[in-house]
Structure formats: structure tokens, C-alpha cells
Write an enzyme that holds these catalytic residues in place. Sequence first.
Site, short mmCIF file in Angstrom:
data_model
loop_
_atom_site.label_atom_id
_atom_site.label_comp_id
_atom_site.label_asym_id
_atom_site.label_seq_id
_atom_site.Cartn_x
_atom_site.Cartn_y
_atom_site.Cartn_z
N LYS A 95 0.86 -1.18 0.00
CA LYS A 95 0.00 0.00 0.00
C LYS A 95 0.90 1.23 0.00
CE LYS A 95 -4.57 0.74 0.33
NZ LYS A 95 -5.65 -0.07 -0.24
N ALA A 252 -16.55 4.13 5.17
CA ALA A 252 -15.73 5.34 5.14
C ALA A 252 -14.32 4.97 5.58
CB ALA A 252 -16.36 6.39 6.06
#
Length: 363
Positions: A95, A252
Amino acid sequence: MSTSVLDHPYAPLAVFDRADELRDAHHEQIMFCRDERTGLRAIIAIHDTTLGPGLGGTRFYPYANESLALTDALRLSEGMTYKAAGAGVPLGGAKAVIIGDPATQRTEGLLESYGRFVESLGGRYCTAADVGITSEDLDIIGRTSTHVVGRTTAAGGSGDSGYATALGVFSAMQAAATAIWDGNGLADKVVGVEGIGKVGRHLVAFLQSVGARVVVSDPRPTALSEVGGHDSRVQVADSVLTEELDVYAPCALGASLTAISVAQLSARVVCGAANNQLADGSVAQALTNRSILWVPDYLANAGGLIQVSGELTNEHQADVLARVRRIEHTVGEVIRAALDTDVSTLQAARNIVDQRLTAGRES
């Protein structure tokens, strides 16, 4: 498998000045990227490449400090290792984060500079979209790196992965609903969708298609206007966590599941698209103690990864979506394993993933 970073505290140190907090991470490689000319500050974290090159999105976010950015990169990249192994794709976990506000700092020069750092890794890391990064941004990053997936269809990519991610979450939710409510599924169940972004809005549509009642929340009025007010079965709330729910779908940012929020939850099922939903590893047991069925986030939200991995093998879209729908089967297996062995769904999922990683190391 690398030691989990979920429970490691990190001191508020600037990572470009000191990296002492990396000593417990056990990631394979971490790159700190800085370009004074464009203002780029980024961190690329490669967690585990046992099953293949690391693939994971780039998050462009205004972190309060560099230490928080590093923590996010470490946690997200570890999650990608589990996500790839759980989805059965031949990829590792990685990531990246770009530190800054995309609304004011996003420039073509910055994105091109970032692409050069990605390219310098020689394919050990392949990037995609995450919070703050669009398919159009990936087109720009693709000018300086060949290791980019999720670009626009005009640029030869598979486009936005929001639909595939939402389909995967919906499929996972169906498996959980079957386990809790037998054949009744999600019809007439109240589902709270927290976050109406590129995934949440598609998830709302899927839920409406099977007759679920939906409660939505998002701090952005424009996002709510896309789904609220058009259907009597969609209700807008300040916070879905305080509503009476059957299913809570965090879509979210992460860490919404804490000891406090779990104690307040009315839902029987938690299943959403957000990464790193647990504030720490102990929350999984707290959910189990309250008989709340939690679908591990890296299983539920693997649809986007499955989509972009299909680009690497030139897989047909219909085949990609069929693999995304198989998340329902995978989640069903994890739920059954958790019940049969009397462990949390987090532990059951990790057992399956660890078996695949061990087999990969021994092959």
C-alpha cells in the site's frame, strides 16, 4: 506471516527524520519518497510478496503528521496481504500513501513524480486507486510507471473499482444474512451504510434491489443528495451507529469499531467496505462476545482487488464479476469455520489465509 501491526502503538515522530517506530513492523520493504520540486511526500509499504508482487492502492490524504501516515501505510499494506490471500489471487500485500490534501496539492507533476518512485521498485509494487486517488489520477501516474492498474477504460484500464468493491461487500453481506436469518436474507432488514462514496452509493443500490431498508450517513451533503430523498426506503441520519440497525456497513475510513461503539451497536451483522475497521485486535472478540457477526473487512472489500488483478491477466469482465460474487462463498466458509471451532471470524479468516501463505512459502 509477518507480525500484526494492529496493536503496536506509534510515537508521533516525523518519519522522514526518524524511523525508530519501524522496528516492530516486519514488512519486507518500506520506501520514503520525497520530491522537493513538486512537494511530494509519500510512503510505499510492501508487506509480504510470498504469493506474488505487492498490489495495493495509493491513498492521498491530509494526515496530521507523518507518523500517522506511516501507521496507515503499515496497517493497510498488511491488510492487503490478507485480502489477496483470502481472495485467492496470486498477489502480495502492499500500500502507499501520499501526504497532503488532494483538493489543493494534487498536480500532474506530483503524480508523475510519484509514478517514478513506483517504477523504481521494478514491479515489486503495483499501485491502484484508494481514498483521494481517481482513475484519471492513475492515468497520470501511468505516464511514468508501467506498474499501475485501475486506470480509465480510455487508457486501457478497467476503470473505477467502486462497483466491483460494492458487489463484493453485498455478496459478503448476503452470506452473513443467510447465517443469521436463514432464508430471509436482507429483505426488510435495516442496513446502515456509513459513507456514501464510490463504493457506498453502489452498495445502497444493491441493497434496494433486494428490498432492504437503508439508513445512510456522510459528512458531505452532496454525497447524501445522490441517494437520499429519492426512495422512501432510504433514510438520512447524522450517524448510523446510533440508529436501530440489523446490519452496520462501515464504508468510510477505518477504526470505527471500538470497545465503545461495539457496546452501543444494535446490529446483528457488521459488514462493510472500509479498511482496518477494528480499532485494535481485541475488538473482534468484543463483537463475538455480543453475538455480532463481523465479516473481516479484507474479505468483504476484496472486489476491487479482484477487478484490478484481472487487468494483469487480461481477464474478461464477466469472469471478473463472477469471481467477485464468489466472495459470498468464501465468507460463508469463514463463518462456518468460526462456528465449528468456536473462534472469532477474524481468527477463522486468518487461519485460512495463513494456510495459503504457508503453502506458498513451501511451494
